[in-house]
Scaffold this active site. Structure first.
Site, PDB file in Angstrom:
ATOM      1  NE  ARG A  32      -1.914  -1.689   3.567  1.00 43.01           N
ATOM      2  CZ  ARG A  32      -2.295  -1.833   4.837  1.00 43.01           C
ATOM      3  NH1 ARG A  32      -3.511  -1.462   5.190  1.00 43.01           N
ATOM      4  NH2 ARG A  32      -1.488  -2.328   5.743  1.00 43.01           N
TER       5      ARG A  32
ATOM      6  CE  LYS B  32       1.479  -3.071   8.036  1.00 38.42           C
ATOM      7  NZ  LYS B  32       0.477  -3.478   9.030  1.00 38.42           N
TER       8      LYS B  32
ATOM      9  CE1 TYR C 240      -4.534   1.795  10.584  1.00 35.02           C
ATOM     10  CE2 TYR C 240      -3.496   1.385   8.474  1.00 35.02           C
ATOM     11  CZ  TYR C 240      -4.642   1.515   9.244  1.00 35.02           C
ATOM     12  OH  TYR C 240      -5.866   1.363   8.651  1.00 35.02           O
TER      13      TYR C 240
ATOM     14  CG  HIS D 226      -0.713  -1.142  15.294  1.00 37.52           C
ATOM     15  ND1 HIS D 226      -1.990  -1.355  15.779  1.00 37.52           N
ATOM     16  CD2 HIS D 226      -0.856  -0.985  13.960  1.00 37.52           C
ATOM     17  CE1 HIS D 226      -2.854  -1.335  14.786  1.00 37.52           C
ATOM     18  NE2 HIS D 226      -2.200  -1.101  13.673  1.00 37.52           N
TER      19      HIS D 226
ATOM     20  CD  GLU E 112      -2.339   2.638  15.726  1.00 40.98           C
ATOM     21  OE1 GLU E 112      -2.254   3.000  14.542  1.00 40.98           O
ATOM     22  OE2 GLU E 112      -1.373   2.674  16.518  1.00 40.98           O
TER      23      GLU E 112
ATOM     24  CG  ASP F 196      -5.448  -8.498  13.659  1.00 39.94           C
ATOM     25  OD1 ASP F 196      -6.350  -9.272  14.040  1.00 39.94           O
ATOM     26  OD2 ASP F 196      -5.666  -7.313  13.374  1.00 39.94           O
TER      27      ASP F 196
HETATM   28  N1  LIG Z   1      -6.198 -10.395   9.537  1.00 39.46           N
HETATM   29  C1  LIG Z   1      -6.355  -9.168   9.075  1.00 39.46           C
HETATM   30  O1  LIG Z   1      -5.749  -8.765   8.083  1.00 39.46           O
HETATM   31  C2  LIG Z   1      -7.320  -8.242   9.754  1.00 39.46           C
HETATM   32  C3  LIG Z   1      -7.746  -7.058   9.127  1.00 39.46           C
HETATM   33  C4  LIG Z   1      -8.702  -6.268   9.785  1.00 39.46           C
HETATM   34  C5  LIG Z   1      -9.190  -6.642  11.046  1.00 39.46           C
HETATM   35  N2  LIG Z   1      -8.711  -7.788  11.620  1.00 39.46           N
HETATM   36  C6  LIG Z   1      -9.200  -8.278  12.941  1.00 39.46           C
HETATM   37  O2  LIG Z   1     -10.507  -8.806  12.817  1.00 39.46           O
HETATM   38  C7  LIG Z   1     -11.114  -8.816  14.106  1.00 39.46           C
HETATM   39  C8  LIG Z   1     -12.523  -8.244  14.041  1.00 39.46           C
HETATM   40  O3  LIG Z   1     -12.432  -6.836  13.769  1.00 39.46           O
HETATM   41  P1  LIG Z   1     -13.734  -5.925  13.629  1.00 39.46           P
HETATM   42  O4  LIG Z   1     -13.275  -4.635  13.071  1.00 39.46           O
HETATM   43  O5  LIG Z   1     -14.825  -6.676  12.963  1.00 39.46           O
HETATM   44  O6  LIG Z   1     -14.132  -5.724  15.174  1.00 39.46           O
HETATM   45  P2  LIG Z   1     -15.561  -5.257  15.706  1.00 39.46           P
HETATM   46  O7  LIG Z   1     -15.310  -4.712  17.075  1.00 39.46           O
HETATM   47  O8  LIG Z   1     -16.271  -4.437  14.695  1.00 39.46           O
HETATM   48  O9  LIG Z   1     -16.373  -6.640  15.846  1.00 39.46           O
HETATM   49  C9  LIG Z   1     -16.049  -7.650  16.747  1.00 39.46           C
HETATM   50  C10 LIG Z   1     -17.328  -8.376  17.133  1.00 39.46           C
HETATM   51  O10 LIG Z   1     -16.945  -9.542  17.888  1.00 39.46           O
HETATM   52  C11 LIG Z   1     -17.986  -9.750  18.848  1.00 39.46           C
HETATM   53  N3  LIG Z   1     -17.500 -10.670  19.864  1.00 39.46           N
HETATM   54  C12 LIG Z   1     -16.626 -10.437  20.884  1.00 39.46           C
HETATM   55  N4  LIG Z   1     -16.409 -11.574  21.562  1.00 39.46           N
HETATM   56  C13 LIG Z   1     -17.146 -12.532  20.969  1.00 39.46           C
HETATM   57  C14 LIG Z   1     -17.344 -13.924  21.212  1.00 39.46           C
HETATM   58  N5  LIG Z   1     -16.725 -14.565  22.227  1.00 39.46           N
HETATM   59  N6  LIG Z   1     -18.168 -14.610  20.384  1.00 39.46           N
HETATM   60  C15 LIG Z   1     -18.788 -13.988  19.367  1.00 39.46           C
HETATM   61  N7  LIG Z   1     -18.661 -12.677  19.086  1.00 39.46           N
HETATM   62  C16 LIG Z   1     -17.842 -11.970  19.885  1.00 39.46           C
HETATM   63  C17 LIG Z   1     -18.315  -8.344  19.327  1.00 39.46           C
HETATM   64  O11 LIG Z   1     -19.591  -8.292  19.951  1.00 39.46           O
HETATM   65  C18 LIG Z   1     -18.267  -7.541  18.011  1.00 39.46           C
HETATM   66  O12 LIG Z   1     -19.548  -7.459  17.400  1.00 39.46           O
HETATM   67  C19 LIG Z   1     -10.153  -8.018  15.002  1.00 39.46           C
HETATM   68  O13 LIG Z   1      -9.334  -8.929  15.708  1.00 39.46           O
HETATM   69  C20 LIG Z   1      -9.331  -7.234  14.020  1.00 39.46           C
HETATM   70  O14 LIG Z   1      -8.073  -6.867  14.543  1.00 39.46           O
HETATM   71  C21 LIG Z   1      -7.796  -8.578  11.003  1.00 39.46           C
END
Ligand SMILES: NC(=O)c1ccc[n+]([C@@H]2O[C@H](COP(=O)([O-])OP(=O)(O)OC[C@H]3O[C@@H](n4cnc5c(N)ncnc54)[C@H](O)[C@@H]3O)[C@@H](O)[C@H]2O)c1
Length: 372
Positions: free
Chosen positions: A15, A75, A94, A96, A118, A270
């Site tokens: 990016r 980054k 970002y 972190h 973030e 992550d």
């Molecule tokens: N791998 C990647 O490249 C990448 C990219 C973006 C985001 N992410 C990750 O994805 C994850 C989700 O991000 P998001 O933006 O959707 O967060 P978000 O806060 O919008 O949504 C998280 C949801 O999880 C629910 N939740 C919490 N504990 C739970 C459980 N035990 N069972 C069921 N649901 C539960 C919450 O109520 C909430 O609705 C985060 O860990 C974020 O860091 C990863």
């Protein structure tokens, strides 16, 4: 203001901090923009796109850092980049910092004013500069999961949408936030039979009101989770407990209860991942097998679609970038408390409480930093 954008040097980062359209807007606001040659290549933007937008191209990152009053990136700055930051310069990217004491120390020593994407907030309690990447990762999850389900890739050999006479894939999405909702929409759009589980009743009400006819929803207790997991061809992990490691929702022992060749896409990797058997993988080698269950656990999923991700991130960062450039960081942060929440480091001080707590460093309150 002089705004500079270097080429990202973190491995596997394609990016770029400024799109040609963002550069064009900044130039129209009367600012000078300098881009490192080739900075946009990974996202499909050429040097010519930037010169057409009114930006100047330079050969090295050193020239960008030297000229810029504000450096805009994607980054966190790498050690080499941190050495080029100087007192009074603004860094907008970002960061972190909480798990990264080395970077925190270097940024404090640089004397620069560092605003982290973030931690910028919005009126609804959201994180507007993280949300676009969650949208991307969520929409990508069923796409990579569908690939993983193909026989040649180790999967069950199930087609998302089925065909007339053959039922569709069953997809379970655990966590119905930004990632989960976008994942569920795309999986349903591919014709799969989708259920989203969440622990938040207000969130389940929203999902039901908005997407009731598109996908099903349920409460995320352990019983429902394993019952639906047993029936699923694909399970997408999308939970988040802010500030904490992801809870482990499927154990190694439970893998034997899943369908052979099922695909687990752990987007929450992550934050440590929400399946016990998840470990972070890269785009080069994204999928591995544990007990016949295929795991996709790429920690920077948006990097796979660098162009879409760059434009989505640029749409979200541009208003803040322009406010910083137009007013200077002090006035911009004074006018907008959400942008002030992004202030992590200023003139040798740490200014973000959660990072200070994580690293045991004294924090200067951001409102005092405004006056310092
Ligand atoms: N791998 C990647 O490249 C990448 C990219 C973006 C985001 N992410 C990750 O994805 C994850 C989700 O991000 P998001 O933006 O959707 O967060 P978000 O806060 O919008 O949504 C998280 C949801 O999880 C629910 N939740 C919490 N504990 C739970 C459980 N035990 N069972 C069921 N649901 C539960 C919450 O109520 C909430 O609705 C985060 O860990 C974020 O860091 C990863």
């Amino acid at each position: 203001m002089h705004i500079g954008c270097p080429t990202e040097i973190k491995p596997q980062e394609f990016r770029v901090g400024l799109t040609p359209n963002a550069a064009f807007e900044a130039v129209n606001h009367g600012h000078t923009v300098t881009i490192q040659s080739g900075a946009g290549n990974g996202a499909g933007f050429t040097d010519a796109d930037y010169t057409e937008a009114g930006a100047a191209i330079v050969g090295t990152a050193a020239e960008v850092f030297e000229k810029a009053d504000m450096v805009v990136k994607v980054k966190e700055p790498q050690p080499k980049e941190r050495k080029m930051l100087r007192e009074g310069q603004i860094l907008f990217t970002y960061l972190h910092l909480a798990p990264d004491p080395e970077q925190t120390k270097d940024l404090m020593e640089s004397g620069a004013t560092c605003i982290a994407y973030e931690t910028v907030t919005d009126d609804r309690g959201g994180l507007p500069l993280l949300a676009p990447m969650s949208e991307v990762a969520g929409r990508l999850a069923p796409q990579v999961g569908a690939w993983t389900l193909q026989k040649a890739n180790g999967g069950r050999g199930v087609l998302m949408g089925g065909v007339p006479g053959v039922g569709p894939a069953r997809v379970l999405v655990i966590g119905g936030g930004v990632v989960g909702t976008h994942a569920a929409r795309i999986a349903a759009g591919m014709g799969a039979d989708v259920t989203v589980l969440d622990r938040s009743l207000p969130r389940l009400r929203y999902l039901d009101d908005t997407f009731g006819g598109v996908f099903k929803n349920g409460y995320a207790n352990a019983g429902n989770t394993i019952e639906l997991a047993r029936q699923a061809d694909m399970i997408i992990g999308a939970v988040l407990i802010p500030g904490a490691a992801a809870p482990k929702l499927i154990s190694r022992a439970q893998l034997s209860e899943l369908k052979p060749g099922a695909a687990l896409v752990d987007v929450a990797i992550d934050q440590g991942g929400c399946f016990e058997t998840s470990k972070a993988t890269t785009h080069e080698d994204p999928v591995y097998d544990v007990d016949g269950i295929m795991h996709y656990c790429v920690a920077n999923m948006p990097g796979a679609v660098a162009r879409t991700s760059t434009i989505a991130l640029g749409n979200a960062t541009m208003p803040f970038m322009l406010a910083l450039a137009d007013k200077g960081w002090r006035q911009a942060c004074e006018d907008d408390p959400h942008l002030l929440n992004g202030l992590n480091v200023h003139a040798g001080n740490l200014t973000y409480y959660a990072v200070g707590k994580a690293l045991g460093i004294d924090v200067l309150s951001p409102s005092l930093a405004l006056k310092a």
